[in-house]
Design a protein around this motif. Structure first.
Motif, PDB file in Angstrom:
ATOM      1  N   PRO A   1      -5.732   1.020  -1.621  1.00 36.03           N
ATOM      2  CA  PRO A   1      -4.333   0.845  -1.180  1.00 36.03           C
ATOM      3  C   PRO A   1      -3.312   1.453  -2.124  1.00 36.03           C
ATOM      4  O   PRO A   1      -2.175   1.717  -1.715  1.00 36.03           O
ATOM      5  CB  PRO A   1      -4.186  -0.678  -1.097  1.00 36.03           C
ATOM      6  CG  PRO A   1      -5.213  -1.221  -2.025  1.00 36.03           C
ATOM      7  CD  PRO A   1      -6.373  -0.267  -1.940  1.00 36.03           C
TER       8      PRO A   1
ATOM      9  N   PRO B   1       0.830  -1.215   0.000  1.00 30.22           N
ATOM     10  CA  PRO B   1       0.000   0.000   0.000  1.00 30.22           C
ATOM     11  C   PRO B   1       0.861   1.260   0.000  1.00 30.22           C
ATOM     12  O   PRO B   1       1.961   1.293   0.579  1.00 30.22           O
ATOM     13  CB  PRO B   1      -0.802  -0.119   1.299  1.00 30.22           C
ATOM     14  CG  PRO B   1      -0.829  -1.585   1.595  1.00 30.22           C
ATOM     15  CD  PRO B   1       0.499  -2.095   1.138  1.00 30.22           C
TER      16      PRO B   1
ATOM     17  N   ARG C   1      -9.032   2.081   6.092  1.00 32.22           N
ATOM     18  CA  ARG C   1      -8.933   0.893   5.242  1.00 32.22           C
ATOM     19  C   ARG C   1      -8.743  -0.346   6.104  1.00 32.22           C
ATOM     20  O   ARG C   1      -8.001  -0.331   7.091  1.00 32.22           O
ATOM     21  CB  ARG C   1      -7.755   1.040   4.264  1.00 32.22           C
ATOM     22  CG  ARG C   1      -7.623  -0.123   3.288  1.00 32.22           C
ATOM     23  CD  ARG C   1      -6.587   0.124   2.206  1.00 32.22           C
ATOM     24  NE  ARG C   1      -5.248   0.346   2.731  1.00 32.22           N
ATOM     25  CZ  ARG C   1      -4.575   1.483   2.630  1.00 32.22           C
ATOM     26  NH1 ARG C   1      -5.131   2.526   2.029  1.00 32.22           N
ATOM     27  NH2 ARG C   1      -3.358   1.601   3.142  1.00 32.22           N
TER      28      ARG C   1
ATOM     29  N   ARG D   1      -5.530   9.933   7.172  1.00 31.05           N
ATOM     30  CA  ARG D   1      -4.739   9.269   6.146  1.00 31.05           C
ATOM     31  C   ARG D   1      -5.540   8.106   5.550  1.00 31.05           C
ATOM     32  O   ARG D   1      -6.454   7.572   6.171  1.00 31.05           O
ATOM     33  CB  ARG D   1      -3.439   8.720   6.734  1.00 31.05           C
ATOM     34  CG  ARG D   1      -2.531   9.752   7.381  1.00 31.05           C
ATOM     35  CD  ARG D   1      -1.217   9.086   7.814  1.00 31.05           C
ATOM     36  NE  ARG D   1      -1.447   7.851   8.554  1.00 31.05           N
ATOM     37  CZ  ARG D   1      -1.647   7.777   9.868  1.00 31.05           C
ATOM     38  NH1 ARG D   1      -1.676   8.890  10.603  1.00 31.05           N
ATOM     39  NH2 ARG D   1      -1.827   6.611  10.457  1.00 31.05           N
ATOM     40  N   ASN D   2      -5.146   7.680   4.366  1.00 29.49           N
ATOM     41  CA  ASN D   2      -5.820   6.542   3.742  1.00 29.49           C
ATOM     42  C   ASN D   2      -5.723   5.288   4.596  1.00 29.49           C
ATOM     43  O   ASN D   2      -6.672   4.494   4.681  1.00 29.49           O
ATOM     44  CB  ASN D   2      -5.237   6.277   2.354  1.00 29.49           C
ATOM     45  CG  ASN D   2      -5.912   7.112   1.284  1.00 29.49           C
ATOM     46  OD1 ASN D   2      -6.680   8.034   1.585  1.00 29.49           O
ATOM     47  ND2 ASN D   2      -5.631   6.808   0.033  1.00 29.49           N
ATOM     48  N   ASP D   3      -4.565   5.064   5.238  1.00 29.32           N
ATOM     49  CA  ASP D   3      -4.424   3.837   6.010  1.00 29.32           C
ATOM     50  C   ASP D   3      -5.263   3.846   7.282  1.00 29.32           C
ATOM     51  O   ASP D   3      -5.398   2.814   7.946  1.00 29.32           O
ATOM     52  CB  ASP D   3      -2.953   3.549   6.328  1.00 29.32           C
ATOM     53  CG  ASP D   3      -2.301   4.614   7.205  1.00 29.32           C
ATOM     54  OD1 ASP D   3      -2.989   5.545   7.654  1.00 29.32           O
ATOM     55  OD2 ASP D   3      -1.087   4.516   7.439  1.00 29.32           O
ATOM     56  N   GLN D   4      -5.839   4.982   7.631  1.00 31.21           N
ATOM     57  CA  GLN D   4      -6.753   5.047   8.766  1.00 31.21           C
ATOM     58  C   GLN D   4      -8.186   4.705   8.371  1.00 31.21           C
ATOM     59  O   GLN D   4      -9.044   4.572   9.242  1.00 31.21           O
ATOM     60  CB  GLN D   4      -6.723   6.453   9.382  1.00 31.21           C
ATOM     61  CG  GLN D   4      -5.409   6.827  10.037  1.00 31.21           C
ATOM     62  CD  GLN D   4      -5.414   8.256  10.528  1.00 31.21           C
ATOM     63  OE1 GLN D   4      -5.279   9.204   9.761  1.00 31.21           O
ATOM     64  NE2 GLN D   4      -5.586   8.427  11.827  1.00 31.21           N
TER      65      GLN D   4
ATOM     66  N   GLU E   1       0.778   5.609   0.525  1.00 34.61           N
ATOM     67  CA  GLU E   1       0.040   6.692   1.147  1.00 34.61           C
ATOM     68  C   GLU E   1       0.179   7.923   0.261  1.00 34.61           C
ATOM     69  O   GLU E   1       1.288   8.454   0.095  1.00 34.61           O
ATOM     70  CB  GLU E   1       0.578   6.990   2.552  1.00 34.61           C
ATOM     71  CG  GLU E   1      -0.247   7.986   3.341  1.00 34.61           C
ATOM     72  CD  GLU E   1      -1.664   7.495   3.612  1.00 34.61           C
ATOM     73  OE1 GLU E   1      -2.580   8.339   3.607  1.00 34.61           O
ATOM     74  OE2 GLU E   1      -1.849   6.277   3.824  1.00 34.61           O
TER      75      GLU E   1
END
Length: 724
Positions: free
Chosen positions: A411, A174, A232, A227-230, A176
């Motif tokens: 991702p 993935p 997903r 953030r995107n990873d928060q 960011e």
């Protein structure tokens, strides 16, 4: 769109604990740990071993670990804070169940439940489940499914590997994306050419168009920048499948009143998303986590009242714009947003001035199966148009076909939405200030200027800002746009009325071989042959393949005849579960004047009234639902699917689904609408709505491409007719 992975609800009728002022959704560490430690101490008295033994009978060991070792122990007793917060409801039930099980074991002459052999344990569990302990047993079973089959807070339990689920394909790292440039409250200017309320598709398009015309704009987004990873890979807190506090919900201090047939229910932004509302709160709005179905409405969708009349009690209305007028904006929307599609069976009834910018997403088994069945039925069909990169596009990667597209950020940043297209372009001009974690609480209109009051740094140390503007563009979604206008005393009696969404139907069956593996992005194939056709009344609806269900959803909804727990349930999960296959249909919902957003007595964190939501269902909408279910079953039958059944019977869509629209509908006069044909709120000179609230009707497909196309039309007209 609503689907089988949608929020199953909290089930126990509880409301989530609210932590005032904690927008990020985390209770204090000390408070959370005290809940868990008290629960564990209580269990120690009743025997933690009892609970473990019960968990391991719900999910017994075989070639894969039993429930406790496979993830439930970590879910219950290791510290993620959210597990302690979320499971506060469950601990009393689990403690009670442990006592019941030990009492039953003592009556059988044993030292305790854990000392019994598995067969005896199963007999006691069955007795408790069928008697007064049913509620506690159901709590145990639910916690087992969540612990063994759901990813959240970085956990990857054994059940996911057992069923072959990987959220991100193997070998994909993935990325960011570079965060969008934002501004701090201290540097917000006193005056802008335009203030835009909301950063979703409507607000993003408005920002792009206005900045391209040289206007200086402030975009205000009430959600913090995540953030995107928060956003997903969380199967318990994702907006589309939230069991608990949604990651992209508005958080605490945003109450709504759901006016339900059995009475009013007050919910906060941390509560059951299926009742509160499925719209995502995030920079980029719903397009941050959507699957990206990017349909055009059909020409007939713009003249529903002319075609069908207005049935008693309904409020059908024609759009004040035709498909022919919208077509150039649809083309612009497809190319500016980035849509992967194919001309053919799904476009033949919609005249087009250009093709799609990207080829359709690659095929998969469900498309091959249903496509062949459609051919046998003589139906047109094709790959669904998606606002996802099927090839590298706009400087970003192609889709990697992950298994959890809908409800999650991408991702590899291949998902096209306001956050990856319109907003970055607006910010790149140097004329767009993006202010997240800030909420517009009042809009003002005047002859010389308009303005807003903003509460900024809303989740930490709020500060009040007063900003004037030549124009205010309200793009907060059908519920919040209406609430803000009503709370500001703007507009006429049509504001808030005609709240509607879509009707849905899900039909399931069993395939001979798995045809919907865990491959994304989700829905793949569709037919539009039952939209404005003789087969379904009142405009009908689109039918698509059912996306692959999350393991947690499958565990809680086993096929008929499958045991509800134990070895048989686990065997089904890792075997025949993969043969579960179906279609999902979405169609017209006929609007009613009584379905509406009003101001509630309950107040939000700023002392402003929350939204009260009422949804009435017209009998014509029920006919659409039933007709879609019939045609969906025909399609599955032609595909050789057996044991075909309609899931759940007639649906009752929530008052605020993610496709909600109509609450500031466009029209030709104040007598029939809330805004003029270009979104200007009647009775104002400088306030314009620019989102789904403008839609008089919602078509029978996902509305986002139409939101985008209409936003281009509205924003370009605003530039041409800029208020002096």
């Amino acid at each position: 769109m609503p689907d089988a992975d949608s929020n199953p609800g909290n089930g126990d009728g509880r409301e989530a604990d609210v932590v005032p002022g904690n927008q990020g959704g985390r209770a204090s560490r000390a408070a959370a740990l005290s809940v868990r430690s008290l629960a564990v101490r209580s269990l120690a008295v009743r025997s933690l071993a009892t609970l473990r033994a019960a968990v391991d009978r719900i999910i017994p060991a075989d070639s894969w670990p039993a429930g406790w070792e496979g993830g439930v122990a970590e879910y219950l007793t290791v510290d993620p804070i959210s597990a302690d917060r979320d499971l506060a409801w469950a601990w009393p039930e689990l403690i009670s169940l442990a006592g019941r099980l030990d009492d039953e074991a003592h009556r059988a002459g044993a030292d305790g439940f854990a000392s019994l052999d598995p067969a005896a344990q199963d007999r006691i569990l069955a007795v408790v489940a069928a008697g007064s302990g049913a509620r506690s047993f159901d709590a145990l079973r639910r916690v087992c499914w969540e612990g063994y089959y759901a990813s959240s807070e970085g956990r990857h339990p054994a059940g996911l590997d057992m069923v072959g689920f990987r959220g991100v394909p193997e070998g994909v790292t993935p990325i960011e994306p570079e965060p969008l440039k934002t501004v701090a409250p201290a540097v917000v200017q006193a005056h802008y050419d335009a203030v835009i309320v909301g950063s979703g598709p409507g607000g993003g398009v408005a920002a792009q168009v206005l900045t391209a015309a040289g206007k200086h704009v402030l975009v205000v987004e009430r959600a913090p920048y995540l953030r995107n990873d928060q956003i997903r890979g969380d199967h318990l807190h994702g907006k589309r499948n939230a069991v608990y506090w949604p990651t992209v919900g508005p958080g605490p201090g945003h109450p709504r009143v759901a006016q339900l047939p059995d009475g009013d229910r007050v919910l906060d932004g941390t509560d059951d998303a299926s009742v509160y509302g499925l719209n995502a709160d995030a920079v980029g709005g719903g397009t941050r986590i959507w699957q990206g179905m990017a349909w055009r409405f059909m020409p007939e969708d713009f003249s529903m009242r002319t075609l069908y009349g207005n049935p008693d009690g309904a409020s059908l209305a024609d759009w004040p714009v035709s498909y022919e007028e919208m077509e150039p904006y649809y083309t612009k929307a497809e190319w500016q947003l980035g849509v992967a599609g194919e001309e053919g069976g799904l476009t033949r009834r919609m005249p087009r001035s250009a093709g799609y910018p990207m080829p359709a997403m690659g095929t998969e088994p469900s498309r091959e199966l249903l496509g062949a069945a459609a051919d046998r039925l003589g139906w047109g069909w094709g790959p669904i148009p998606l606002a996802i990169n099927s090839v590298p596009w706009d400087g970003r990667a192609a889709c990697v076909r992950c298994a959890q597209c809908i409800g999650n950020t991408c991702p590899v940043n291949a998902k096209n939405g306001s956050q990856s297209t319109f907003l970055p372009r607006a910010i790149a001009t140097g004329l767009c200030d993006l202010l997240p974690d800030a909420e517009v609480i009042e809009v003002r209109d005047g002859t010389g200027s308009a303005g807003v009051t903003i509460m900024a740094d809303a989740s930490t140390s709020p500060v009040e800002l007063t900003v004037s503007a030549d124009v205010v563009v309200v793009s907060a979604g059908a519920v919040e746009t209406a609430r803000l206008l009503l709370a500001s005393g703007l507009g006429n009696d049509h504001v808030g009325r005609y709240l509607h969404d879509h009707r849905t139907a899900t039909v399931l069956g069993e395939s001979e071989h798995p045809v919907k593996p865990y491959i994304g992005p989700g829905h793949s194939v569709a037919t539009l042959d039952h939209v404005h056709a003789d087969t379904i009344p009142w405009g009908g609806g689109v039918i698509v393949d059912l996306m692959g269900l999350l393991p947690l959803t499958s565990a809680g909804q086993p096929a008929p005849g499958v045991p509800g727990w134990g070895a048989g349930h686990k065997e089904w999960m890792r075997g025949e579960r993969a043969n579960l296959f179906g279609v999902f249909a979405m169609g017209q919902e006929i609007p009613l004047p009584t379905s509406r957003v009003t101001l509630a007595a309950v107040k939000d964190r700023w002392g402003r009234p929350g939204a009260a939501l009422r949804k009435d269902v017209h009998w014509t909408s029920q006919q659409v639902e039933d007709g879609m279910a019939v045609q969906g079953a025909r399609w599955l039958d032609a595909a050789g699917i057996t044991d075909i059944r309609r899931q759940g019977g007639p649906a009752t869509a929530s008052a605020a689904g993610e496709h909600s629209c109509g609450t500031a509908r466009m029209g030709t006069s104040p007598e029939n609408s809330a805004t003029d044909p270009f979104g200007r709120v009647w009775g104002t000179s400088r306030v314009v709505a620019c989102d789904s609230s403008l839609h008089p009707t919602n078509g029978s497909v996902n509305p986002t491409l139409t939101i985008v196309a209409n936003a281009f039309r509205v924003a370009e007209h605003l530039v041409a007719e800029w208020p002096r």
